[in-house]
Design an enzyme around this catalytic site. Sequence first.
Site, PDB file in Angstrom:
ATOM      1  N   GLY A  86      14.780  41.369  19.592  1.00  0.00           N
ATOM      2  CA  GLY A  86      14.300  40.229  20.360  1.00  0.00           C
ATOM      3  C   GLY A  86      13.553  39.076  19.455  1.00  0.00           C
ATOM      4  N   SER A  87      12.673  39.730  18.731  1.00  0.00           N
ATOM      5  CA  SER A  87      11.909  39.148  17.639  1.00  0.00           C
ATOM      6  C   SER A  87      12.997  38.182  16.837  1.00  0.00           C
ATOM      7  CB  SER A  87      10.932  39.842  16.935  1.00  0.00           C
ATOM      8  OG  SER A  87      10.275  40.738  17.744  1.00  0.00           O
ATOM      9  N   ASP A 193      12.552  39.717  28.863  1.00  0.00           N
ATOM     10  CA  ASP A 193      12.374  40.694  29.807  1.00  0.00           C
ATOM     11  C   ASP A 193      12.808  40.247  31.141  1.00  0.00           C
ATOM     12  OD1 ASP A 193      10.379  41.665  28.087  1.00  0.00           O
ATOM     13  OD2 ASP A 193       8.571  40.494  28.906  1.00  0.00           O
ATOM     14  N   SER A 214      16.044  40.707  24.477  1.00  0.00           N
ATOM     15  CA  SER A 214      15.718  41.937  23.538  1.00  0.00           C
ATOM     16  C   SER A 214      16.292  43.323  24.139  1.00  0.00           C
ATOM     17  CB  SER A 214      14.164  42.030  23.609  1.00  0.00           C
ATOM     18  OG  SER A 214      13.772  43.321  23.034  1.00  0.00           O
ATOM     19  N   HIS A 219      13.176  47.602  27.586  1.00  0.00           N
ATOM     20  CA  HIS A 219      13.967  46.401  28.463  1.00  0.00           C
ATOM     21  C   HIS A 219      14.938  46.851  29.508  1.00  0.00           C
ATOM     22  CE1 HIS A 219      11.640  43.246  26.190  1.00  0.00           C
ATOM     23  NE2 HIS A 219      11.584  44.409  25.566  1.00  0.00           N
ATOM     24  N   ASN A 290      18.459  38.374   6.781  1.00  0.00           N
ATOM     25  CA  ASN A 290      19.445  39.514   7.338  1.00  0.00           C
ATOM     26  C   ASN A 290      19.007  39.978   8.624  1.00  0.00           C
ATOM     27  OD1 ASN A 290      21.269  41.631   7.936  1.00  0.00           O
ATOM     28  ND2 ASN A 290      21.229  42.375   6.205  1.00  0.00           N
TER      29      ASN A 290
HETATM   30  C1  PLP Z   1       8.965  38.369  26.047  1.00  0.00           C
HETATM   31  C2  PLP Z   1       9.283  39.161  24.684  1.00  0.00           C
HETATM   32  N1  PLP Z   1       9.635  38.379  23.775  1.00  0.00           N
HETATM   33  C3  PLP Z   1       9.879  38.885  22.512  1.00  0.00           C
HETATM   34  C4  PLP Z   1       9.929  40.329  22.498  1.00  0.00           C
HETATM   35  C5  PLP Z   1      10.323  40.963  21.106  1.00  0.00           C
HETATM   36  O1  PLP Z   1      11.684  41.591  21.242  1.00  0.00           O
HETATM   37  P1  PLP Z   1      11.819  42.941  20.266  1.00  0.00           P
HETATM   38  O2  PLP Z   1      10.788  44.097  20.379  1.00  0.00           O
HETATM   39  O3  PLP Z   1      13.107  43.572  20.454  1.00  0.00           O
HETATM   40  O4  PLP Z   1      11.615  42.414  18.997  1.00  0.00           O
HETATM   41  C6  PLP Z   1       9.495  40.851  23.670  1.00  0.00           C
HETATM   42  C7  PLP Z   1       9.339  42.473  23.379  1.00  0.00           C
HETATM   43  O5  PLP Z   1       9.366  43.259  24.175  1.00  0.00           O
HETATM   44  C8  PLP Z   1       9.032  40.553  24.733  1.00  0.00           C
HETATM   45  O6  PLP Z   1       8.597  41.011  25.686  1.00  0.00           O
END
Ligand code: PLP
Length: 438
Positions: A86-87, A193, A214, A219, A290
């Site tokens: 998600g990041s 979320d 994410s 999740h 990437n």
């Molecule tokens: C609201 C929100 N945005 C972004 C992220 C980032 O997702 P990821 O952990 O898949 O990088 C999270 C992670 O839990 C999140 O809760």
Amino acid sequence: MNFDEIRNQIDELITLYIEKREESKTFTPVENKVQYAGPVYGPEEIKAMIGSILDGWFGVGKQARAFEQEFAAFLGVKNSLVTNSGSSANLIALSALKANEFRRKLEPGDEIITQAVTFPTTFNPIIQNGFTPVLVDVDLGTYNPNIEQIERAITSKTKAIVILHQLGNPNAMTEIMDLAKKHDLIVIEDTCDALGSTYDGKLVGTFGDMATFSFYVAHHMTMGEGGAIAVNDNGLNLICRSIRDWGRACACPICEVVKNPDKPCPFKTKSGILPEGYDIRYVYTNIGYNLKPMEFQTAMGRVQLKKIPEFIKKRNENFNRLLKTFKDYEEYFILPESLPKAEPAWFAFPLTIKDSAPFSRRDFLSYLEKRNVETRLFFAGNIIRHPAYLGLNFRTVGSLSNADKVLRDSFFMGIYPGISSEKMGFVTETVREFLKEV
Ligand SMILES: Cc1ncc(COP(=O)(O)O)c(C=O)c1O
């Protein structure tokens, strides 16, 4: 044995293994942890992953393409793009805003409104891409900003809003989109979320210009690690795809040059500098990364996606059990709230301890932790109080006093489908045990 027979045997053994493992799981209160989150899967997910590995293609391939189509269909959007987290999805979405090919391209220093109670990698890409974050406060209970707070933050420099649906709780998306239209703002929804939550009868993540998701284990659905972007605009979809894939110009799902070496590539580069006929697969139109997942992860995602309705039902059942319990203790806690037009698919159960309560957050959480009931702080609370952001160039609207209250006194409890009725019974009993003593 032929290949199909071997595959069948592998599948049978996987089923047997997972069934045995489930049978061997017991729950002894206090001794066994009640996790706040975790992956929930059956033999189908493992079979899909092993099947994909045995197919022998490990990078993004047919499973990933199928996932992207199925995920877009689930949401009802034109395009989705799978990522490794998600990041990464947030990083791509924000990076796309400054792409040369983006017709509403942003410039360094342009302001982006976002809430102070946030996740670091929702906030960071605003900074990483040279934009200026403008932080607004949230309401206690919804943990989202209200529409007046957002409106107050808009200036002539504002170009976009990055809005996060806090713990699954939908923002007022119809109203936010009206505001965005009025001021010509781009909207990115962090839906990491909130997969399955709706506002005004429409899935969140389908209102804005782009939305991110994410698939980390905590999740609504998981691929272990993973993420996605939902985007209706075809041009923006190609930019995001390019940024995910090293910044390259290629846009075909399966390379047309490889499929048909005698036909000219359907994509032409605008650059007059590259040598004539330069292989399109090595032409770069964006400053990329990437950020692709592995193929087997997307095979798991395809199975999990089908389970979303049952996962959401179970999450909301657990949420309602906690709500019923905590309603008896409203003098001590601010309970979660959602807007009248919102139907949340809750990620967790958020609470804030009232100033007047005769106990602290630490007292309550350590009581639960000692009985092996996991809880979590509200992510970053007020993000700008963290050491990484000292000296950062940003603007705030108002004092962010609620975000500071979240930092001090909020937390959340788990409601994921892995918390059985028996475990939830123990959790609510433990909560009552503590509160009857105060
Ligand atoms: C609201 C929100 N945005 C972004 C992220 C980032 O997702 P990821 O952990 O898949 O990088 C999270 C992670 O839990 C999140 O809760």
